[in-house]
Design an enzyme around this catalytic site. Structure first.
Site, PDB file in Angstrom:
ATOM      1  N   SER A 179       0.996  -1.048  -0.104  1.00 33.34           N
ATOM      2  CA  SER A 179      -0.025   0.194   0.241  1.00 33.34           C
ATOM      3  C   SER A 179       1.005   1.327   0.107  1.00 33.34           C
ATOM      4  O   SER A 179       0.883   1.900   0.405  1.00 33.34           O
ATOM      5  CB  SER A 179      -0.555   0.075   1.082  1.00 33.34           C
ATOM      6  OG  SER A 179      -0.074  -0.346   2.025  1.00 33.34           O
ATOM      7  N   CYS A 180       2.013   1.160  -0.560  1.00 39.39           N
ATOM      8  CA  CYS A 180       3.013   2.642  -0.773  1.00 39.39           C
ATOM      9  C   CYS A 180       3.375   2.699  -2.581  1.00 39.39           C
ATOM     10  O   CYS A 180       3.346   1.311  -3.196  1.00 39.39           O
ATOM     11  CB  CYS A 180       4.248   2.523   0.049  1.00 39.39           C
ATOM     12  SG  CYS A 180       3.841   2.627   1.736  1.00 39.39           S
ATOM     13  N   ASP A 181       3.751   3.572  -3.382  1.00 43.41           N
ATOM     14  CA  ASP A 181       4.619   3.756  -4.149  1.00 43.41           C
ATOM     15  C   ASP A 181       5.211   2.924  -4.391  1.00 43.41           C
ATOM     16  O   ASP A 181       6.138   2.602  -3.622  1.00 43.41           O
ATOM     17  CB  ASP A 181       4.319   5.509  -4.733  1.00 43.41           C
ATOM     18  CG  ASP A 181       3.763   5.906  -5.010  1.00 43.41           C
ATOM     19  OD1 ASP A 181       2.505   5.639  -5.010  1.00 43.41           O
ATOM     20  OD2 ASP A 181       3.441   7.177  -5.133  1.00 43.41           O
ATOM     21  N   THR A 209      -0.915  -1.025  -3.925  1.00 50.79           N
ATOM     22  CA  THR A 209       0.206  -0.579  -4.947  1.00 50.79           C
ATOM     23  C   THR A 209       0.709  -1.608  -5.714  1.00 50.79           C
ATOM     24  O   THR A 209       1.930  -0.964  -7.074  1.00 50.79           O
ATOM     25  CB  THR A 209       0.625   0.855  -4.938  1.00 50.79           C
ATOM     26  OG1 THR A 209       1.201   0.653  -3.573  1.00 50.79           O
ATOM     27  CG2 THR A 209      -0.373   2.211  -4.742  1.00 50.79           C
TER      28      THR A 209
END
Length: 391
Positions: free
Chosen positions: A5-7, A251
């Site tokens: 859940s991060c770039d 992501t």
């Protein structure tokens, strides 16, 4: 395995030898380096040193999730849980050894620091799902205290809350006494890690509607015949909340197939793009002479990176890699043009299916021509970009 859940980007680091006394600079702190690190493939937030999930050449796989409980997660900058994921993969040749690496580093350096690329001070403790060819472990932490459970059969999932209850196979030697000193445990009733260290009761953990419970249900439905396709479908499931949207959008996603036979390769599938429903899982196999994964590696800013300068996070540079940029354009088309979007998605699924069919042969008979696989992931990325070009 797990959604991220991060770039995110996907990167490969080869095995490396180091001299005695060398240091390694993690996200916030520098620690002692080991003499040898194993080759790793990582799905990692672009701004930090560590990784949310990945695998190494010994087919050890590690993924982490944020957890919160009675113990505050605020504190000085130390190792992030994501740093511990990468360190475990670089240093451990079995799942159990990965548990030991993480807990030894946790004891020595602690965990702490912002887990987002901004000044919000978003912090948490960490749980880890760890596996190799023969077994799996669940490791959950609260500050420097921890408990670990060997997973002996079936399935296991983690998702933002403690899941270890009374079956504890390894633990911090002071973990129970610390809980007793805090008044969280009376020292007499059966010790339940999740109940003692969580804000919520075990009953709440099983409550319908949260990601942990929904994930457990989806795994139970396929118990005994969980395949790579099944795992991809689960990671794509939005109704359960596993495929997240909004501020904490999924992501990056990873699924690994690890045969028990040591002569057969592990196949690790990564999306390297947001929302697995609109992404292609692409295969990676550890072989000699692997090339860098340029299409899914973000720009590097070195010492000028705003994460490295203090005060941190005063600006946010563009970290998008080539595949991400192409995917972003196509995702917008899928959202706004129903028929075109449907055709693009069908082409993406067809490419994924073709790749998985190719991998079945390697999973059955092994890798006979390893030189043909040195660019496996990168070539798959290029094929995905080519699909986008036909939109």
């Amino acid at each position: 395995m797990l959604p991220s859940s991060c770039d995110t980007f996907v990167v490969y680091f080869p095995a490396t030898d180091y001299s005695a006394g060398e240091k390694v600079e993690c996200t916030y702190i520098e620690i002692e380096q080991v003499l040898h690190t194993y080759a790793v493939v990582l799905s990692k937030p672009a701004w930090l040193w560590g990784a949310e999930m990945g695998a190494n050449e010994h087919q050890v796989c590690v993924g982490n999730e944020a957890v919160w409980g009675r113990e505050s997660a605020d504190g000085d900058e130390a190792l992030l849980g994501m740093d511990l994921v990468r360190l475990a993969l670089e240093r451990a040749n079995t799942a159990e050894r990965a548990v030991d690496v993480i807990t030894e580093l946790l004891e020595k350096y602690g965990q702490g620091g912002s887990c987002m690329e901004d000044e919000s001070g978003f912090t948490y403790h960490n749980s880890f799902l760890i596996s190799d060819r023969t077994e799996a472990w669940l490791l959950e932490t609260s500050g420097k205290y921890w408990a670990a459970e060997r997973v002996e059969e079936g399935y296991r999932n983690i998702s933002n809350q403690y899941g270890i209850t009374t079956k504890i196979d390894k633990e911090h030697p002071g973990m129970r006494e610390y809980a007793r000193s805090k008044g969280w445990w009376d020292g007499e009733t059966q010790f339940n890690f999740a109940t003692v260290y969580s804000f919520m009761t075990t009953a709440r953990i099983e409550e319908a509607g949260n990601r942990y419970c929904e994930g457990k249900k989806l795994l139970e439905k396929s118990n005994g015949h969980i395949t790579a396709e099944v795992m991809m479908d689960i990671l794509r499931d939005k109704d359960s909340g596993i495929n997240m949207e909004g501020m904490f959008m999924t992501t990056g996603s990873m699924v690994s197939v690890i045969p028990k036979d040591p002569d057969l390769p592990g196949v690790h599938y990564f999306t390297a793009t947001p929302d697995p429903e609109r992404s292609v899982f692409k295969p990676f196999i550890f072989v000699e002479h692997l090339k860098p994964l340029k299409e899914t590696t973000s720009p590097s800013y070195g010492a000028d990176d705003p994460v490295k300068k203090k005060p941190r996070f005063q600006s946010k540079p563009d970290r998008k890699h080539e595949l991400f940029v192409k995917h972003e354009l196509v995702a917008a088309i899928i959202d706004s043009h129903k028929e075109r979007g449907k055709k693009i998605t069908e082409s993406m699924r067809q490419l994924e299916k073709e790749k998985m069919t190719e991998m079945e042969e390697h999973l059955s008979v092994g890798v006979e021509e390893p030189d043909f696989l040195v660019n496996l992931f990168s070539e798959s990325v290029k094929e995905e970009i080519a699909v986008y070009g036909k939109r």
